[in-house]
Design an enzyme around this catalytic site. Structure first.
Site, PDB file in Angstrom:
ATOM      1  N   GLY A  46     -18.047  -8.472  23.385  1.00 33.74           N
ATOM      2  CA  GLY A  46     -17.853  -9.729  22.660  1.00 33.74           C
ATOM      3  C   GLY A  46     -16.621 -10.445  23.178  1.00 33.74           C
ATOM      4  O   GLY A  46     -15.681  -9.809  23.657  1.00 33.74           O
ATOM      5  N   GLN A  51      -9.814 -16.352  23.798  1.00 35.83           N
ATOM      6  CA  GLN A  51      -9.403 -15.250  24.678  1.00 35.83           C
ATOM      7  C   GLN A  51      -9.386 -15.654  26.153  1.00 35.83           C
ATOM      8  O   GLN A  51      -8.807 -14.948  26.976  1.00 35.83           O
ATOM      9  CB  GLN A  51     -10.322 -14.037  24.475  1.00 35.83           C
ATOM     10  N   CYS A  94     -10.678  -4.408  21.969  1.00 31.13           N
ATOM     11  CA  CYS A  94     -10.627  -5.853  22.147  1.00 31.13           C
ATOM     12  C   CYS A  94     -10.135  -6.146  23.561  1.00 31.13           C
ATOM     13  O   CYS A  94      -9.182  -5.514  24.017  1.00 31.13           O
ATOM     14  CB  CYS A  94      -9.653  -6.447  21.126  1.00 31.13           C
ATOM     15  N   LEU A  95     -10.771  -7.089  24.249  1.00 29.45           N
ATOM     16  CA  LEU A  95     -10.365  -7.399  25.618  1.00 29.45           C
ATOM     17  C   LEU A  95      -8.958  -7.990  25.671  1.00 29.45           C
ATOM     18  O   LEU A  95      -8.323  -7.958  26.722  1.00 29.45           O
ATOM     19  CB  LEU A  95     -11.377  -8.350  26.268  1.00 29.45           C
ATOM     20  N   HIS A 136     -15.430  -9.269  14.046  1.00 27.74           N
ATOM     21  CA  HIS A 136     -14.260  -9.115  14.915  1.00 27.74           C
ATOM     22  C   HIS A 136     -14.023 -10.411  15.697  1.00 27.74           C
ATOM     23  O   HIS A 136     -12.904 -10.923  15.756  1.00 27.74           O
ATOM     24  CB  HIS A 136     -14.497  -7.927  15.867  1.00 27.74           C
ATOM     25  N   GLU A 137     -15.083 -10.960  16.283  1.00 30.49           N
ATOM     26  CA  GLU A 137     -14.946 -12.177  17.095  1.00 30.49           C
ATOM     27  C   GLU A 137     -14.622 -13.393  16.226  1.00 30.49           C
ATOM     28  O   GLU A 137     -13.853 -14.261  16.628  1.00 30.49           O
ATOM     29  CB  GLU A 137     -16.213 -12.428  17.918  1.00 30.49           C
ATOM     30  N   HIS A 140     -10.996 -13.848  15.675  1.00 25.87           N
ATOM     31  CA  HIS A 140     -10.281 -14.521  16.776  1.00 25.87           C
ATOM     32  C   HIS A 140     -10.223 -16.031  16.543  1.00 25.87           C
ATOM     33  O   HIS A 140      -9.227 -16.677  16.873  1.00 25.87           O
ATOM     34  CB  HIS A 140     -10.979 -14.272  18.112  1.00 25.87           C
TER      35      HIS A 140
END
Ligand code: NI
Length: 171
Positions: A46, A51, A94-95, A136-137, A140
């Site tokens: 994701g 990001q 997470c990236l 989660h996304e 962000h």
């Protein structure tokens, strides 16, 4: 398509609230294609637009298991319209917080309304990994990352580790 640089903690951009998308056009679709390529390259399941440096309410997700056909999903201006009372815990990554993981509890199921790749309205009922990933996304888009749910001490430890990791990768 292009692989874009990924913003990592403690970049202040990750604390910002993203703006709604006004128009779904070819420029936006090209950007979403780049987001997807960046996510696959990382690799991750994701990615939110912030990001990769753009404060727009866009997510891309693909939770297809390794070895199966890709199943990219695009969420523009997503809104969670319902969450279950039942909770679920996943070991999240997470990236923007590379190589770090923590158990995070969230509603096990959710309904989300959004515009798809073509700008059409959609609503889906998600459970399992997809429900976790969407929530989660979505965080962000509101300036929240998973380590914000941890204690201050743990959070700073994670940030220190990420800084070290980023430095090692660059050097
Ligand atoms: Ni993330």
């Amino acid at each position: 398509m292009a692989v874009l640089p990924i913003v990592t903690v403690p970049d202040p951009l990750l604390k910002k609230v993203s703006e709604p998308v006004k128009k779904v056009d070819d420029e936006l679709r090209t950007f979403m294609d780049d987001m997807l390529e960046t996510m696959y390259d990382a690799p991750g399941i994701g990615l939110a637009a912030v990001q990769v440096g753009r404060l727009l309410r866009i997510l891309v997700i693909d939770i297809a298991p390794d070895g199966e056909d890709p199943n990219p999903m695009y969420f523009i201006n997503p809104e969670i319209t319902w969450t279950s009372e039942e909770l679920n815990t996943y070991n999240e990554g997470c990236l923007s917080i590379p190589e770090q993981y923590a158990d995070i509890e969230r509603p096990a199921e959710c309904k989300v309304k959004f515009l798809d790749y073509d700008g059409n309205e959609q609503e889906i009922h998600a459970d399992g990994l997809l429900a976790t990933c969407i929530q989660h996304e979505m965080d962000h888009l509101n300036g929240v990352v998973f380590i914000d749910y941890l204690s201050k001490i743990k959070r700073s430890m994670y940030v220190r580790k990420v800084k070290k990791h980023v430095k090692e990768k660059a050097g």
